[in-house]
Design a protein around this motif. Structure first.
Motif, mmCIF file in Angstrom:
data_model
loop_
_atom_site.group_PDB
_atom_site.id
_atom_site.type_symbol
_atom_site.label_atom_id
_atom_site.label_comp_id
_atom_site.label_asym_id
_atom_site.label_seq_id
_atom_site.Cartn_x
_atom_site.Cartn_y
_atom_site.Cartn_z
ATOM 1 N N TYR A 1 -25.633 93.784 39.845
ATOM 2 C CA TYR A 1 -24.325 94.423 39.804
ATOM 3 C C TYR A 1 -24.372 95.863 40.320
ATOM 4 O O TYR A 1 -25.242 96.645 39.929
ATOM 5 C CB TYR A 1 -23.778 94.440 38.374
ATOM 6 C CG TYR A 1 -23.613 93.064 37.770
ATOM 7 C CD1 TYR A 1 -22.495 92.288 38.069
ATOM 8 C CD2 TYR A 1 -24.582 92.541 36.919
ATOM 9 C CE1 TYR A 1 -22.335 91.026 37.523
ATOM 10 C CE2 TYR A 1 -24.434 91.280 36.361
ATOM 11 C CZ TYR A 1 -23.308 90.528 36.671
ATOM 12 O OH TYR A 1 -23.165 89.268 36.133
ATOM 13 N N ASN B 1 -18.835 97.141 39.539
ATOM 14 C CA ASN B 1 -18.653 95.811 38.952
ATOM 15 C C ASN B 1 -18.507 95.883 37.441
ATOM 16 O O ASN B 1 -19.252 96.593 36.770
ATOM 17 C CB ASN B 1 -19.835 94.901 39.284
ATOM 18 C CG ASN B 1 -19.998 94.665 40.768
ATOM 19 O OD1 ASN B 1 -21.060 94.878 41.323
ATOM 20 N ND2 ASN B 1 -18.942 94.217 41.426
ATOM 21 N N VAL C 1 -19.235 94.204 34.051
ATOM 22 C CA VAL C 1 -20.250 93.261 33.595
ATOM 23 C C VAL C 1 -19.908 92.791 32.184
ATOM 24 O O VAL C 1 -19.860 93.594 31.251
ATOM 25 C CB VAL C 1 -21.649 93.912 33.597
ATOM 26 C CG1 VAL C 1 -22.701 92.876 33.224
ATOM 27 C CG2 VAL C 1 -21.945 94.525 34.957
#
Length: 221
Positions: free
Chosen positions: A179, A183, A185
């Motif tokens: 990632y 991003n 998560v």
């Protein structure tokens, strides 16, 4: 593969980062060497794309600092400086490869794959671990002779574990390989990817080391 792009041209830096992300890599972008040096000290990256003509500290100075500190991160210099003296200076400072602007994205990705393979100790595009075969160029995998259909992140996770076979990798280390900074998560995303890999391959392929992380065993010699 987690890639750090250090490029002060906003159009080019954004374009490279977006293209690499679309191609399945986790790519992050910074515009100066000082921020890059800090990020490289606190986070894991698999390779660095480095422009030379940066504001403040230039690219060669950043590279020399990394090598002086013992950081063996694969580095690809990406620059418009085409004089042979500049290429020699970059390679002598510790760069693994040197690519001139303008460039083709396919060639950039091929060069990145090559320098990261060498840093992991193998040179072929095919990585073989027992019954598992990973094609790093095609981003595909076969297990016991059968093609395994993997998502982009499942493939990235499998490759990271395979390249570090015999080593226990922490949850944070594996998440960093999948990632980029932009991003979101989910808290259980890694566990979901691990579950899918075990289901598609074999439950014994990826081992859990309780309280530490996950690992893939090296096949017996």
């Amino acid at each position: 593969m987690r890639i750090l792009v250090v490029e002060d041209d906003h159009l080019l830096g954004d374009g490279i980062t977006r293209a690499l992300t679309r191609a399945g890599e986790a790519a992050d972008w910074l515009t100066n060497a000082e921020d890059a040096l800090h990020s490289l000290q606190v986070e894991h990256f698999d390779c660095l794309i480095l422009d030379l003509g940066l504001p403040g500290m230039d690219g060669l100075s950043l590279l020399r600092q990394l090598r002086k500190a013992g950081n063996a991160l694969p580095v690809l210099i990406l620059t418009a400086r085409d004089a042979i003296e500049d290429r020699i200076a970059g390679l002598d400072a510790g760069a693994d490869d040197y690519l001139l602007k303008p460039f083709d994205l396919a060639e950039l990705r091929a060069r990145l794959r090559a320098i990261t393979r060498r840093s992991k100790g193998y040179t072929d595009t095919l990585l073989q671990l027992g019954d598992l075969e990973i094609d790093t160029q095609a981003q595909s995998a076969r297990y016991k002779g059968e093609t395994v259909v993997l998502s982009r992140r499942e493939f990235g996770l499998l490759l990271t574990l395979a390249e570090n076979a015999g080593k226990v990798l922490s949850r944070s280390r594996l998440e960093e390989s999948l990632y980029g900074w932009g991003n979101e998560v989910e808290s259980n995303s890694l566990e979901v990817h691990i579950h899918h890999l075990r289901k598609k391959l074999d439950s014994s392929v990826v081992r859990t080391v309780r309280g530490v992380g996950y690992m893939m065993d090296k096949p017996a010699a």
